[in-house]
Design a protein around this motif. Structure first.
Motif, PDB file in Angstrom:
ATOM      1  N   LEU A 127      13.197  90.434   0.315  1.00 46.81           N
ATOM      2  CA  LEU A 127      13.428  91.568   1.197  1.00 46.81           C
ATOM      3  C   LEU A 127      12.486  92.727   0.878  1.00 46.81           C
ATOM      4  CD1 LEU A 127      15.631  91.248   3.275  1.00 46.81           C
ATOM      5  CD2 LEU A 127      17.092  92.668   1.902  1.00 46.81           C
ATOM      6  N   ILE A 128      11.886  93.269   1.918  1.00 49.49           N
ATOM      7  CA  ILE A 128      11.018  94.437   1.801  1.00 49.49           C
ATOM      8  C   ILE A 128      11.792  95.681   2.218  1.00 49.49           C
ATOM      9  CG2 ILE A 128       8.893  95.516   2.652  1.00 49.49           C
ATOM     10  CD1 ILE A 128       8.545  92.938   0.904  1.00 49.49           C
ATOM     11  N   MET A 129      12.546  95.557   3.289  1.00 52.08           N
ATOM     12  CA  MET A 129      13.322  96.677   3.800  1.00 52.08           C
ATOM     13  C   MET A 129      14.416  96.141   4.715  1.00 52.08           C
ATOM     14  SD  MET A 129      12.111 100.105   5.806  1.00 52.08           S
ATOM     15  CE  MET A 129      11.532 100.872   4.316  1.00 52.08           C
ATOM     16  N   PRO A 161      14.565  98.092  -1.353  1.00 57.47           N
ATOM     17  CA  PRO A 161      15.142  97.090  -2.262  1.00 57.47           C
ATOM     18  C   PRO A 161      16.016  97.650  -3.379  1.00 57.47           C
ATOM     19  CG  PRO A 161      12.898  96.489  -1.735  1.00 57.47           C
ATOM     20  CD  PRO A 161      13.145  97.846  -1.111  1.00 57.47           C
ATOM     21  N   LYS A 162      15.639  98.731  -4.000  1.00 63.55           N
ATOM     22  CA  LYS A 162      16.424  99.239  -5.125  1.00 63.55           C
ATOM     23  C   LYS A 162      17.812  99.722  -4.696  1.00 63.55           C
ATOM     24  CE  LYS A 162      14.384 103.887  -5.052  1.00 63.55           C
ATOM     25  NZ  LYS A 162      15.524 104.693  -4.716  1.00 63.55           N
ATOM     26  N   ASP A 163      17.992  99.971  -3.398  1.00 62.64           N
ATOM     27  CA  ASP A 163      19.265 100.469  -2.886  1.00 62.64           C
ATOM     28  C   ASP A 163      20.064  99.436  -2.094  1.00 62.64           C
ATOM     29  OD1 ASP A 163      18.739 103.070  -3.902  1.00 62.64           O
ATOM     30  OD2 ASP A 163      17.438 103.468  -2.179  1.00 62.64           O
ATOM     31  N   PHE A 164      19.641  98.167  -2.098  1.00 62.23           N
ATOM     32  CA  PHE A 164      20.349  97.152  -1.333  1.00 62.23           C
ATOM     33  C   PHE A 164      21.770  96.994  -1.842  1.00 62.23           C
ATOM     34  CE2 PHE A 164      16.202  94.704  -0.403  1.00 62.23           C
ATOM     35  CZ  PHE A 164      15.945  95.527   0.671  1.00 62.23           C
ATOM     36  N   PRO A 165      22.743  96.910  -0.932  1.00 59.90           N
ATOM     37  CA  PRO A 165      24.102  96.575  -1.358  1.00 59.90           C
ATOM     38  C   PRO A 165      24.096  95.188  -2.016  1.00 59.90           C
ATOM     39  CG  PRO A 165      24.063  97.283   0.939  1.00 59.90           C
ATOM     40  CD  PRO A 165      22.637  97.118   0.512  1.00 59.90           C
ATOM     41  N   GLN A 166      24.909  94.986  -3.014  1.00 59.95           N
ATOM     42  CA  GLN A 166      24.934  93.711  -3.734  1.00 59.95           C
ATOM     43  C   GLN A 166      25.238  92.537  -2.804  1.00 59.95           C
ATOM     44  OE1 GLN A 166      23.884  92.978  -6.843  1.00 59.95           O
ATOM     45  NE2 GLN A 166      24.163  90.881  -6.129  1.00 59.95           N
ATOM     46  N   ASP A 167      26.135  92.736  -1.829  1.00 59.65           N
ATOM     47  CA  ASP A 167      26.452  91.652  -0.890  1.00 59.65           C
ATOM     48  C   ASP A 167      25.216  91.220  -0.105  1.00 59.65           C
ATOM     49  OD1 ASP A 167      29.066  91.724  -1.719  1.00 59.65           O
ATOM     50  OD2 ASP A 167      29.801  92.821   0.018  1.00 59.65           O
ATOM     51  N   LEU A 168      24.393  92.176   0.305  1.00 59.94           N
ATOM     52  CA  LEU A 168      23.162  91.849   1.025  1.00 59.94           C
ATOM     53  C   LEU A 168      22.203  91.101   0.113  1.00 59.94           C
ATOM     54  CD1 LEU A 168      21.202  91.980   3.404  1.00 59.94           C
ATOM     55  CD2 LEU A 168      20.531  94.270   2.613  1.00 59.94           C
ATOM     56  N   GLN A 169      22.024  91.583  -1.104  1.00 58.90           N
ATOM     57  CA  GLN A 169      21.098  90.942  -2.032  1.00 58.90           C
ATOM     58  C   GLN A 169      21.534  89.512  -2.320  1.00 58.90           C
ATOM     59  OE1 GLN A 169      18.063  92.370  -3.171  1.00 58.90           O
ATOM     60  NE2 GLN A 169      17.810  90.185  -3.528  1.00 58.90           N
TER      61      GLN A 169
END
Length: 157
Positions: free
Chosen positions: A28-30, A134-142
């Protein structure tokens, strides 16, 4: 090519759309999500394409594969069907924007392989619009992205 996954969401109390941008390895980039004002899932699917392509252009990602689980949205943008009159202005904006890309394709993907994008389209931002790095992605999304990047097989029920 960069992958731009798009999705629209319509519930009893909310219309929204979102997407994710990935590199060629699936990372993921954004991600983005926006509240919609038109209560039409087709309109939300097309808004995701427009806003996602605009975001790719701003990031100078000019070779994109636009991916949607809406077969109707894909065949409309690919010119295989005209589509209803209510989306013609939006369709024109998308086609005009896509002319600015060096390479592009608009393809249909199965809903099961679009789960990270479905997550984003349903993500409640409360303020109406959010771009997530990326540094702010919700854990569920990641977690969903990691499953896809690891080539997890999905089975239709």
């Amino acid at each position: 090519m960069w992958a731009l996954h798009c999705d629209g969401s319509l519930t009893h109390d909310r219309a929204s759309y979102g997407g994710i941008i990935r590199d060629s390895s699936g990372q993921l980039i954004m991600a983005f999500v926006r509240k919609g004002v038109v209560r039409s899932v087709l309109y939300m699917e097309l808004m995701a394409m427009l806003k996602g392509a605009d975001l790719c252009k701003k990031l100078n990602l000019l070779h994109i594969s636009v991916r949607s689980d809406s077969k109707v949205a894909v065949v409309i943008i690919n010119g295989q069907v005209e589509g209803p009159w209510e989306i013609q202005t939006l369709k024109s904006k998308i086609l005009h924007l896509l002319k600015e890309f060096g390479r592009k394709e608009i393809i249909h993907v199965w809903r099961e392989s679009n789960s990270p994008t479905d997550f984003m389209a349903s993500y409640d931002t409360r303020d109406g619009e959010t771009n997530i790095r990326p540094k702010d992605f919700p854990q569920d999304l990641q977690s969903l992205v990691d499953l896809d990047a690891n080539h997890t097989a999905y089975f239709r029920k």
